[in-house]
Write an enzyme that holds these catalytic residues in place. Structure first.
Site: not given
Ligand SMILES: NC(=O)c1ccc[n+]([C@@H]2O[C@H](COP(=O)([O-])OP(=O)(O)OC[C@H]3O[C@@H](n4cnc5c(N)ncnc54)[C@H](O)[C@@H]3O)[C@@H](O)[C@H]2O)c1
Length: 362
Positions: A55, A78, A80, A186
């Protein structure tokens, strides 16, 4: 005299617990080290599992973990399979975190000592399928916490979010401890997750650490369905010399953070001595705070022809329920957090590097 076998690795951190192997009395020992710059040592047996590594956050955090621990010590996973190409520098495995048995088998087989659990359904996507978002975000965390308890893992990292706050939360300089009434699935899942993290620490001694990230902005990967995604998309339009249509109104202030700061905060927290981590739900974390109008003006300094218009959608009400700015004084006091980037320095850096990662589409 005792001989020490210690792999030296580049580590940007200033303090931390480190381990060394005493060759004359073969067992690992631990000692707390305080240095101001330079190199720290890590436990030669550290094995890091990153879940959701492909991600927006994971693809950059995994690289930073490899820089710290070495490619052999990090396993990126992951859902994917296509994400394997993202990780030429460490091992990649397909793993569905909802498959508790597969997760447990991998952790035991590989003698994993730390898990970074990043997989989640984010705010905007979660509103389209609330049941699924709750299920993934909650069950996956419980799988990881249970495994940490059962296997006695050293450390767990799990990110929370500013989405734990809601309409009754003080909007400006939102304190660490205050009213929280999240109105997205969320946010509800992140707030419940914080409670579970604290519970597993208090009841079972699981060393779980967490940050409430603001909106994360990076140029190396695309955002994953959050309410702050506009602040990444806008740079893609700017380098393509195309006008940008923003889904939030021009004066919507939100807390944001440039990805290098988010990575640094994560590593700082995870490398802090255990006793320095005094909050076991999740730490408030702040970088900068700006509105769509302000990020547009910052980009316009570098791309004078850039244009913006506004077409507000359902994400506006999510943004309206979140804080304008965050008080992160506890993170600063407890483990020395300090951000490096402001809006203009971030804009300059992104506009310089983005075209190499995502060549502009005309
Ligand atoms: N990006 C932001 O702005 C932000 C802000 C606050 C908190 N967060 C937290 O940081 C973390 C990462 O966020 P991100 O932006 O990289 O999210 P993202 O959606 O870009 O990445 C999430 C990844 O998890 C993988 N995934 C989904 N379901 C899955 C499963 N069942 N098993 C294994 N992998 C799985 C997806 O394929 C993806 O690659 C999350 O917990 C999110 O809540 C992100």
């Amino acid at each position: 005299m005792a001989k020490f076998q210690v792999p030296l690795i580049k580590n940007p951190l200033r303090t931390g617990e480190f381990y060394y192997f005493c060759a004359s009395k073969p067992k690992y020992k631990t000692k707390t080290l305080t240095v101001t710059t330079g190199f720290l040592k890590h436990h030669p047996m550290d094995k890091i599992l990153v879940i959701g590594a492909a991600g927006q956050l994971g693809s950059e955090l995994t690289r930073a973990l490899v820089d710290q621990f070495g490619g052999d010590q990090v396993i990126a996973t992951d859902l994917r399979a296509s994400a394997s190409t993202l990780f030429p520098y460490c091992r990649f495995e397909v793993l569905d975190v909802m498959d508790k048995e597969a997760l447990g088998a991998l952790v035991k087989k590989e003698r994993v000592t730390q898990i970074y659990h990043l997989a989640a359904v984010l705010s905007a996507t979660g509103e389209k399928n609330p049941q699924f978002a709750w299920q993934l975000n909650m069950e996956s965390l419980l799988h990881v916490l249970e495994l940490a308890k059962e296997c006695g893992l050293d450390k767990i990292y799990w990110p929370s979010s500013i989405a734990v706050f809601g309409p009754s939360t003080p909007k400006v300089n939102t304190p660490q401890f205050c009213e929280k009434d999240p109105n997205t699935v969320y946010g509800i899942s992140k707030l419940a997750g914080e409670g579970w993290c604290n519970y597993y620490f208090e009841k079972y001694g699981v060393d779980v650490r967490s940050l409430r990230y603001p909106g994360l902005i990076g140029y190396k990967s695309l955002p994953g369905g959050g309410t702050t995604d506009y602040a990444v998309d806008i740079y893609h339009k700017a380098i393509a010399k195309q006008p940008f249509t923003c889904f939030l109104s021009e004066d919507t202030y939100l807390p944001m953070m440039y990805m290098p700061d988010a990575i640094k905060a994560t590593l700082d927290l995870m490398n802090a001595p255990k006793e320095a981590v005094k909050i076991r739900s999740s730490y408030n974390l702040a970088g900068m705070s700006f509105s769509p109008k302000e990020i547009f003006e910052s980009i316009k300094k570098e791309v004078p022809s850039f244009e913006i218009s506004y077409q507000v959608d359902f994400r506006q009400s999510i943004a309206d329920s979140w804080p304008d700015s965050i008080d992160d004084s506890r993170a600063r006091a407890d483990w020395g957090w300090k951000p490096s980037y402001d809006l203009d320095s971030m804009s300059k850096d992104i506009l310089k590097h983005l075209p190499a990662f995502f060549p502009p589409q005309s």
